[in-house]
Design a protein around this motif. Structure first.
Motif, PDB file in Angstrom:
ATOM      1  N   ASN A 100      17.331  -2.139   0.613  1.00 54.62           N
ATOM      2  CA  ASN A 100      16.644  -2.193   1.907  1.00 54.62           C
ATOM      3  C   ASN A 100      17.525  -2.861   2.974  1.00 54.62           C
ATOM      4  OD1 ASN A 100      14.382  -0.966   0.817  1.00 54.62           O
ATOM      5  ND2 ASN A 100      13.361  -2.914   0.346  1.00 54.62           N
ATOM      6  N   LEU A 101      18.243  -3.913   2.535  1.00 55.88           N
ATOM      7  CA  LEU A 101      19.165  -4.597   3.452  1.00 55.88           C
ATOM      8  C   LEU A 101      20.219  -3.630   3.979  1.00 55.88           C
ATOM      9  CD1 LEU A 101      19.923  -8.010   1.672  1.00 55.88           C
ATOM     10  CD2 LEU A 101      18.966  -7.728   3.953  1.00 55.88           C
ATOM     11  N   LEU A 155      13.908  -8.345  11.898  1.00 53.49           N
ATOM     12  CA  LEU A 155      14.461  -7.148  11.267  1.00 53.49           C
ATOM     13  C   LEU A 155      14.276  -7.168   9.758  1.00 53.49           C
ATOM     14  CD1 LEU A 155      16.128  -4.537  11.648  1.00 53.49           C
ATOM     15  CD2 LEU A 155      18.194  -5.937  11.392  1.00 53.49           C
ATOM     16  N   LEU A 156      14.468  -8.337   9.140  1.00 53.45           N
ATOM     17  CA  LEU A 156      14.385  -8.459   7.685  1.00 53.45           C
ATOM     18  C   LEU A 156      13.126  -9.210   7.277  1.00 53.45           C
ATOM     19  CD1 LEU A 156      18.081  -9.532   6.933  1.00 53.45           C
ATOM     20  CD2 LEU A 156      17.144  -7.211   7.053  1.00 53.45           C
ATOM     21  N   SER A 157      12.641  -8.864   6.108  1.00 55.44           N
ATOM     22  CA  SER A 157      11.517  -9.622   5.562  1.00 55.44           C
ATOM     23  C   SER A 157      12.023 -10.982   5.093  1.00 55.44           C
ATOM     24  CB  SER A 157      10.893  -8.866   4.386  1.00 55.44           C
ATOM     25  OG  SER A 157      11.799  -8.854   3.286  1.00 55.44           O
ATOM     26  N   ARG A 158      11.100 -11.895   4.824  1.00 52.08           N
ATOM     27  CA  ARG A 158      11.503 -13.224   4.383  1.00 52.08           C
ATOM     28  C   ARG A 158      12.275 -13.160   3.069  1.00 52.08           C
ATOM     29  NH1 ARG A 158       6.784 -17.526   3.931  1.00 52.08           N
ATOM     30  NH2 ARG A 158       6.115 -16.012   2.355  1.00 52.08           N
ATOM     31  N   ARG A 159      11.850 -12.299   2.144  1.00 52.52           N
ATOM     32  CA  ARG A 159      12.526 -12.164   0.858  1.00 52.52           C
ATOM     33  C   ARG A 159      13.917 -11.550   1.043  1.00 52.52           C
ATOM     34  NH1 ARG A 159      11.448 -14.545  -3.865  1.00 52.52           N
ATOM     35  NH2 ARG A 159       9.253 -13.894  -3.822  1.00 52.52           N
ATOM     36  N   ALA A 198      21.576 -12.546  26.864  1.00 54.19           N
ATOM     37  CA  ALA A 198      21.512 -11.270  26.146  1.00 54.19           C
ATOM     38  C   ALA A 198      21.621 -11.484  24.640  1.00 54.19           C
ATOM     39  CB  ALA A 198      22.627 -10.349  26.630  1.00 54.19           C
ATOM     40  N   ASN A 199      22.523 -12.380  24.236  1.00 51.43           N
ATOM     41  CA  ASN A 199      22.693 -12.663  22.806  1.00 51.43           C
ATOM     42  C   ASN A 199      21.449 -13.306  22.217  1.00 51.43           C
ATOM     43  OD1 ASN A 199      25.281 -11.639  22.826  1.00 51.43           O
ATOM     44  ND2 ASN A 199      26.249 -13.632  23.185  1.00 51.43           N
ATOM     45  N   GLU A 200      20.854 -14.226  22.990  1.00 52.25           N
ATOM     46  CA  GLU A 200      19.639 -14.882  22.510  1.00 52.25           C
ATOM     47  C   GLU A 200      18.494 -13.882  22.388  1.00 52.25           C
ATOM     48  OE1 GLU A 200      19.042 -17.996  25.311  1.00 52.25           O
ATOM     49  OE2 GLU A 200      20.453 -19.383  24.334  1.00 52.25           O
ATOM     50  N   ALA A 201      18.430 -12.964  23.365  1.00 57.17           N
ATOM     51  CA  ALA A 201      17.380 -11.942  23.315  1.00 57.17           C
ATOM     52  C   ALA A 201      17.583 -11.020  22.118  1.00 57.17           C
ATOM     53  CB  ALA A 201      17.383 -11.133  24.614  1.00 57.17           C
ATOM     54  N   GLN A 202      18.864 -10.662  21.866  1.00 55.16           N
ATOM     55  CA  GLN A 202      19.164  -9.793  20.733  1.00 55.16           C
ATOM     56  C   GLN A 202      18.861 -10.494  19.414  1.00 55.16           C
ATOM     57  OE1 GLN A 202      20.223  -6.500  20.923  1.00 55.16           O
ATOM     58  NE2 GLN A 202      19.698  -6.585  18.752  1.00 55.16           N
ATOM     59  N   ALA A 203      19.198 -11.787  19.347  1.00 56.10           N
ATOM     60  CA  ALA A 203      18.927 -12.552  18.128  1.00 56.10           C
ATOM     61  C   ALA A 203      17.428 -12.643  17.872  1.00 56.10           C
ATOM     62  CB  ALA A 203      19.533 -13.949  18.252  1.00 56.10           C
ATOM     63  N   ALA A 204      16.674 -12.813  18.983  1.00 60.47           N
ATOM     64  CA  ALA A 204      15.215 -12.880  18.839  1.00 60.47           C
ATOM     65  C   ALA A 204      14.664 -11.553  18.330  1.00 60.47           C
ATOM     66  CB  ALA A 204      14.580 -13.237  20.183  1.00 60.47           C
ATOM     67  N   PHE A 222      28.961  -9.328   7.066  1.00 56.67           N
ATOM     68  CA  PHE A 222      29.624  -9.242   8.370  1.00 56.67           C
ATOM     69  C   PHE A 222      28.644  -8.817   9.458  1.00 56.67           C
ATOM     70  CE2 PHE A 222      31.767  -6.658  11.584  1.00 56.67           C
ATOM     71  CZ  PHE A 222      32.705  -7.560  12.065  1.00 56.67           C
ATOM     72  N   GLU A 223      27.884  -7.760   9.198  1.00 57.05           N
ATOM     73  CA  GLU A 223      26.956  -7.234  10.196  1.00 57.05           C
ATOM     74  C   GLU A 223      25.831  -8.223  10.481  1.00 57.05           C
ATOM     75  OE1 GLU A 223      25.784  -4.442  12.994  1.00 57.05           O
ATOM     76  OE2 GLU A 223      27.616  -4.554  11.776  1.00 57.05           O
ATOM     77  N   ALA A 224      25.326  -8.870   9.440  1.00 56.68           N
ATOM     78  CA  ALA A 224      24.244  -9.839   9.620  1.00 56.68           C
ATOM     79  C   ALA A 224      24.717 -11.030  10.447  1.00 56.68           C
ATOM     80  CB  ALA A 224      23.732 -10.307   8.260  1.00 56.68           C
ATOM     81  N   THR A 225      25.948 -11.467  10.202  1.00 56.13           N
ATOM     82  CA  THR A 225      26.509 -12.580  10.979  1.00 56.13           C
ATOM     83  C   THR A 225      26.656 -12.178  12.439  1.00 56.13           C
ATOM     84  OG1 THR A 225      27.722 -13.376   9.041  1.00 56.13           O
ATOM     85  CG2 THR A 225      28.464 -14.160  11.202  1.00 56.13           C
ATOM     86  N   LYS A 226      27.127 -10.961  12.672  1.00 55.77           N
ATOM     87  CA  LYS A 226      27.310 -10.467  14.038  1.00 55.77           C
ATOM     88  C   LYS A 226      25.980 -10.371  14.780  1.00 55.77           C
ATOM     89  CE  LYS A 226      28.443  -6.152  14.722  1.00 55.77           C
ATOM     90  NZ  LYS A 226      29.214  -4.884  14.758  1.00 55.77           N
ATOM     91  N   LEU A 227      24.915 -10.032  14.055  1.00 54.50           N
ATOM     92  CA  LEU A 227      23.592  -9.894  14.665  1.00 54.50           C
ATOM     93  C   LEU A 227      22.865 -11.229  14.798  1.00 54.50           C
ATOM     94  CD1 LEU A 227      22.338  -6.655  12.855  1.00 54.50           C
ATOM     95  CD2 LEU A 227      23.098  -6.866  15.227  1.00 54.50           C
ATOM     96  N   GLY A 228      23.472 -12.296  14.304  1.00 59.32           N
ATOM     97  CA  GLY A 228      22.833 -13.600  14.409  1.00 59.32           C
ATOM     98  C   GLY A 228      21.816 -13.859  13.323  1.00 59.32           C
TER      99      GLY A 228
END
Length: 240
Positions: free
Chosen positions: A213-214, A175-179, A164-170, A228-234
């Motif tokens: 945008n972030l 979610l974010l652009s490269r920049r 589930a975590n791997e699927a969520q990370a994928a 914090f949120e970005a780390t939690k989302l992988g």
């Protein structure tokens, strides 16, 4: 009808005589020898002139364990069938005896009046065991089975969570652009807006736009919340 030769190994002289008398009364059994220590038993078994069909042994002997006698007998006389009679009724000793080669285990508190009958039952294919000991071994087995089932369930749950975590990370990876991802990494490392602008070769206004945008995509309102949120989302490795 065959006559089975019995070797008795018991350090208590009264118990040894009691067992020997029971064997002597039975027409289908013959007393091969009766000894009181590991050393005596090993010496008797080592003599090629001796033969034995049944080993009746205690575990707690003055110079060692009856387990050694069982192993020695099974190695030199593979046809020998060991029967343990002991005060030890714990699961570890019972299982160790079975692993060593014992085919039966009788607790001394429940020793039958005629041990010869128990020996004959074993020679006829039974595995005599005291009810109290059988109950303990069964309880131990059920406990082990329960623990194994819990461990398997935990491993399965961990595997499900990992997938589930791997699927969520994928899913989050887009979610974010490269920049925006690059700006996020620099924020996490503590760079200021001006430093990020210089490193990315863009204006401070552009950096602020990326950060806005972030915040919107991560549903946060500050740098610390974003990290914090970005780390939690992988999306971001934890920074120490």
């Amino acid at each position: 009808m065959p006559v089975w030769r019995v070797l008795i190994v018991e350090d208590d002289s009264q118990m040894r005589e009691f067992f020997a008398a029971s064997v002597a009364r039975c027409e289908r059994l013959a007393l091969a020898a009766s000894v009181g220590s590991v050393a005596e038993a090993r010496a008797w078994l080592d003599d090629p002139a001796n033969a034995v069909d049944v080993l009746l042994t205690d575990l707690g002997l003055p110079d060692g364990s009856g387990l050694d006698v069982i192993r020695h007998a099974r190695r030199l006389h593979p046809e020998c069938e060991p029967l343990v009679i002991s005060m030890f009724g714990d699961e570890d000793n019972v299982l160790a005896s079975i692993e060593a080669g014992a085919l039966g285990y009788i607790h001394k508190d429940s020793t039958p009046d005629d041990i010869a009958h128990t020996i004959l039952e074993m020679k006829d294919g039974a595995s005599p065991i005291s009810p109290m000991i059988a109950r303990r071994v069964l309880s131990k087995y059920l406990s082990l089975q329960s623990n194994q089932a819990l461990a398997q369930e935990q491993r399965a749950q961990e595997a499900i969570e990992k997938v589930a975590n791997e699927a969520q990370a994928a899913a989050n990876s887009g979610l974010l652009s490269r920049r925006e991802q690059a700006v996020l990494e620099l924020i996490a490392r503590g760079f200021s807006y001006l430093e990020i602008a210089r490193l990315q070769s863009v204006s401070v206004h552009t950096v602020q736009t990326h950060i806005k945008n972030l915040y919107s995509k991560l549903a946060v309102h500050s740098k610390s919340e974003a990290v914090f949120e970005a780390t939690k989302l992988g999306l971001l490795r934890a920074h120490g």
